[in-house]
Structures are given as C-alpha cells and as structure tokens.
Design an enzyme around this catalytic site. Structure first.
Site, PDB file in Angstrom:
ATOM      1  N   HIS A 148      33.241  51.336  38.867  1.00 11.13           N
ATOM      2  CA  HIS A 148      32.075  52.177  39.124  1.00 11.13           C
ATOM      3  C   HIS A 148      31.290  52.438  37.834  1.00 11.13           C
ATOM      4  O   HIS A 148      31.240  51.580  36.952  1.00 11.13           O
ATOM      5  CB  HIS A 148      32.482  53.460  39.849  1.00 11.13           C
ATOM      6  CG  HIS A 148      33.259  53.199  41.098  1.00 11.13           C
ATOM      7  ND1 HIS A 148      32.954  52.169  41.957  1.00 11.13           N
ATOM      8  CD2 HIS A 148      34.346  53.823  41.634  1.00 11.13           C
ATOM      9  CE1 HIS A 148      33.805  52.166  42.970  1.00 11.13           C
ATOM     10  NE2 HIS A 148      34.662  53.156  42.793  1.00 11.13           N
ATOM     11  N   THR A 182      40.731  45.883  44.514  1.00 11.97           N
ATOM     12  CA  THR A 182      40.655  44.515  44.013  1.00 11.97           C
ATOM     13  C   THR A 182      40.930  44.481  42.518  1.00 11.97           C
ATOM     14  O   THR A 182      41.509  43.511  42.015  1.00 11.97           O
ATOM     15  CB  THR A 182      39.275  43.920  44.327  1.00 11.97           C
ATOM     16  OG1 THR A 182      38.997  44.093  45.721  1.00 11.97           O
ATOM     17  CG2 THR A 182      39.230  42.433  44.008  1.00 11.97           C
ATOM     18  N   ALA A 183      40.556  45.545  41.807  1.00 10.89           N
ATOM     19  CA  ALA A 183      40.842  45.618  40.371  1.00 10.89           C
ATOM     20  C   ALA A 183      42.334  45.477  40.111  1.00 10.89           C
ATOM     21  O   ALA A 183      42.758  44.806  39.153  1.00 10.89           O
ATOM     22  CB  ALA A 183      40.325  46.935  39.803  1.00 10.89           C
ATOM     23  N   SER A 185      38.239  47.276  49.868  1.00 12.44           N
ATOM     24  CA  SER A 185      38.452  46.331  48.779  1.00 12.44           C
ATOM     25  C   SER A 185      38.847  44.972  49.351  1.00 12.44           C
ATOM     26  O   SER A 185      39.497  44.894  50.403  1.00 12.44           O
ATOM     27  CB  SER A 185      39.565  46.828  47.858  1.00 12.44           C
ATOM     28  OG  SER A 185      39.260  48.083  47.310  1.00 12.44           O
TER      29      SER A 185
END
Length: 265
Positions: A146, A107-108, A55
């Site tokens: 995803h 990263t989310a 990430s």
C-alpha cells in the site's frame, strides 16, 4: 455483495458503483469494505461474498469456489511490495532472521517465500504495524504494501529489494499480479458476464472521471495526502485493470506453480 479493500486503488475502481452510475440489473449491491487480509479470510468461510477482491495467493487456494472476474486487477510492472530495513544489508543476511509480512494469505507473503531465504522467521502482522516493528528492531526487515511503498524513504528506511523488480528479473520481465477480483463459481454464467461488464464499466468511469474518483477514494485513504493517493492510484489502476492479458495469465500460472510447490514441501 461486492467486497473490496479501503486502499485508494480498490476504492477508486469501485467509484462507478458508488456514484450510482453503474448497476447490475435486477440486483441490489451491498458494498462490503474490509482490509485485504480480512477479505481473504471471509472468502474461506461458509458464506463467501458473491464478488470480492482477494490476494492472488488466497485465490490460488480457492479456485474450487471462485473464478477470476478478469477486471479490477492490481498489477505491479517492475514495482510491488518492498522489503525495507533500517540499514542496507544483503538479502541473504536475513537467513534465520525475523521478517515482518503483511498477512498469511497475501501475495506479498507468497512471493517472499520464493524470493527471500527459506530460513527466515515469518512474523505476520497488520501492514500498518510493519514500519514500526522494523524501526523498533522487533524484526530485521519488513515487507511493506500500500502507501508505504511510496513513503518508506521519507520515513528513514532503506530499500533492500522491490518484489516487482525481483519477480520480473526472475521471470523474463513479467508483471506481478497482486490482487484480483473474483466471482463465485456457483453464480449463473450469464450473470457472471453482466457483473464483469459492470465492474469494467465502473473502472472505466473512474479512469475518465479521475478527479472525482480520487476524491471518493480519499475518504478511505488512512490520512494520505491527495497527491499521494493520486500517485498510488496511478500505480495500480491502468490498462491491466480493464483486461486480463496473456502476460497476467502467465504470471498467475507461475504463482500457481510456486504455491503448489511450496504446499508440497
């Protein structure tokens, strides 16, 4: 060792290597497949992979150890991780509520900390468990990544916000880089270039042999239909995957500044 996740886009981009069409002269390739959170964790160990997908969030902690390979980047242009709930509520109403996130170093999670109320209670779990937690009321909302980005509506969830859209609105239309490929800093500079060129060739082969590459990625697709896998690949494997643009550099710089600002809090 080259690490990537089992997600269709990552597996698709590895197709050139997996099919034997791309090699790194003088070196054998060991294929390491783990979910992205696990790859983030391996990158922090005493034996980090020579090349790995991680990430952007994890990369920002590891710039002393890794350099960007600048190929194979997963980028959302006005789309990305999505915040879902069972009913439509203002994002501000999540203040003080439990919100499911797909991993501490994803990263989310980094983006959520800047786009959602500061007082949310972060509940980290496997991304595959987030929809169930939202449906069961264990959390008020969840951030999905995803294939969930494509299936949430059919599964009865409401979209509260798309991080790719929200990031672009806040930062003059910039794309949101989510996952990057990195190479260890201690590798010889000439070999780094050979690795980058080989990975770019692998991505290019996948894009030109799309049907076969999608078929290859399907074996790791968590039961996805071929149509869904193909759609997901189309979202995250594109020209941004072949070259690191000035826009991507600017977006990474913004995420870097946000990461360090949060670290100092």
């Amino acid at each position: 060792r080259i690490g990537h996740s089992p997600d269709p886009d990552d597996a698709f981009m590895f197709y050139g290597f997996a099919s034997g069409q791309v090699e790194i002269p003088g070196h054998s390739i060991e294929h390491i497949m783990r979910d992205i959170q696990s790859l983030n964790e391996v990158a922090h160990t005493d034996d980090p992979l020579e090349v790995t997908a991680i990430s952007v969030h994890a990369f920002l902690e590891l710039e002393h150890r890794y350099e960007l390979l600048e190929v194979g980047t997963s980028v959302g242009r006005n789309y990305g991780p999505r915040l879902i709930a069972m009913k439509d509520v203002p994002i501000e109403s999540l203040a003080g509520k439990r919100v499911a996130l797909p991993g501490l170093k994803t990263t989310a999670t980094l983006v959520a900390r800047k786009l959602l109320p500061e007082s949310i209670e972060e509940v980290h779990m496997d991304f595959e468990d987030i929809m169930g937690a939202v449906r069961n009321g264990d959390v008020a909302a969840g951030v999905i990544i995803h294939e969930g980005q494509l299936t949430y509506e059919a599964e009865g969830f409401t979209l509260l916000g798309d991080f790719g859209v929200m990031f672009a609105e806040r930062h003059h239309g910039l794309p949101l880089p989510l996952g990057v490929n990195c190479v260890r800093s201690d590798i010889d500079v000439d070999l780094k270039k050979v690795i980058a060129d080989a990975y770019r060739q692998s991505v290019h082969i996948a894009m030109t042999q799309r049907s076969a590459a999608v078929d290859y990625s399907m074996q790791f697709g968590r039961g996805m239909t071929r149509e869904l896998a193909d759609e997901f690949v189309g979202m995250y494997v594109n020209e941004d995957s072949l070259a690191f643009t000035d826009e991507l550099r600017e977006a990474v710089d913004i995420l870097r500044n946000e990461y360090w600002a949060l670290a100092e809090c």
